[in-house]
Scaffold this motif. Structure first.
Motif, PDB file in Angstrom:
ATOM      1  N   GLY A 187       0.832  -1.196   0.000  1.00 17.67           N
ATOM      2  CA  GLY A 187       0.000   0.000   0.000  1.00 17.67           C
ATOM      3  C   GLY A 187       0.865   1.243   0.000  1.00 17.67           C
ATOM      4  O   GLY A 187       1.996   1.228   0.497  1.00 17.67           O
TER       5      GLY A 187
ATOM      6  N   SER B 282      -6.928   1.371  -6.552  1.00 19.89           N
ATOM      7  CA  SER B 282      -6.189   0.126  -6.701  1.00 19.89           C
ATOM      8  C   SER B 282      -5.361   0.265  -7.972  1.00 19.89           C
ATOM      9  O   SER B 282      -5.896   0.581  -9.035  1.00 19.89           O
TER      10      SER B 282
ATOM     11  N   THR C 224      -2.287  -2.877  -5.724  1.00 17.32           N
ATOM     12  CA  THR C 224      -1.697  -2.166  -4.597  1.00 17.32           C
ATOM     13  C   THR C 224      -2.703  -1.113  -4.147  1.00 17.32           C
ATOM     14  O   THR C 224      -3.236  -0.367  -4.978  1.00 17.32           O
ATOM     15  N   LEU C 225      -2.963  -1.051  -2.855  1.00 12.94           N
ATOM     16  CA  LEU C 225      -3.845  -0.025  -2.316  1.00 12.94           C
ATOM     17  C   LEU C 225      -3.104   1.313  -2.368  1.00 12.94           C
ATOM     18  O   LEU C 225      -1.979   1.431  -1.876  1.00 12.94           O
TER      19      LEU C 225
ATOM     20  N   ARG D  94      -3.743   5.349  -1.451  1.00 18.63           N
ATOM     21  CA  ARG D  94      -4.602   6.380  -0.867  1.00 18.63           C
ATOM     22  C   ARG D  94      -4.002   7.748  -1.182  1.00 18.63           C
ATOM     23  O   ARG D  94      -2.794   7.934  -1.111  1.00 18.63           O
TER      24      ARG D  94
END
Length: 133
Positions: A69, A108, A113-114, A116
């Motif tokens: 992430g 995504s 993969t996250l 933010r």
């Protein structure tokens, strides 16, 4: 990249297709700064830097089970959300104020993969002007 490194930390992110991942992160505002075949350095010139590699060990990227992430801090949350609307994971398809004090949204990437993108809620409207990517 400057000759004098600043105190910082950079993620090295494994990916299955370097070109597809590069295109995704270019939409976020990063540009290729160095290309070394199976390893690329991307930057926005204002503090974001990401290294992509296709040299990850077998089994690191399992579809539906990617443990990686990234969190990108930026005052340009709305601008990036508009560019990435089709990738936003939340139902609202827009940034929202979260209970942990961030105005953010989640994506995504091509390898799940996250990612933010956010900015502290208390600073919304107080952010300094940043150069456009």
């Amino acid at each position: 990249m400057t000759d004098q490194p600043q105190h910082s930390i950079v993620a090295i992110l494994p990916c299955t297709d370097l070109d597809v991942s590069t295109a995704f992160y270019e939409r976020l505002g990063l540009a290729v700064e160095g290309d070394y075949g199976s390893y690329r350095i991307l930057s926005d010139g204002a503090g974001w830097q990401l290294h992509l590699t296709s040299e990850s060990p077998d089994g690191w990227l399992v579809p539906g089970q990617n443990p990686f992430g990234l969190y990108f801090y930026t005052a340009r949350v709305e601008d990036i959300a508009e560019r990435m609307r089709d990738h936003i994971l939340e139902r609202e398809k827009a940034p929202t104020h979260k209970p942990w004090g961030m105005y953010e949204f989640a994506l995504s990437d091509p390898d799940e993969t996250l990612v933010r993108i956010g900015w502290p809620s208390r600073l919304i409207g107080e952010a300094p002007a940043l150069p456009s990517p």
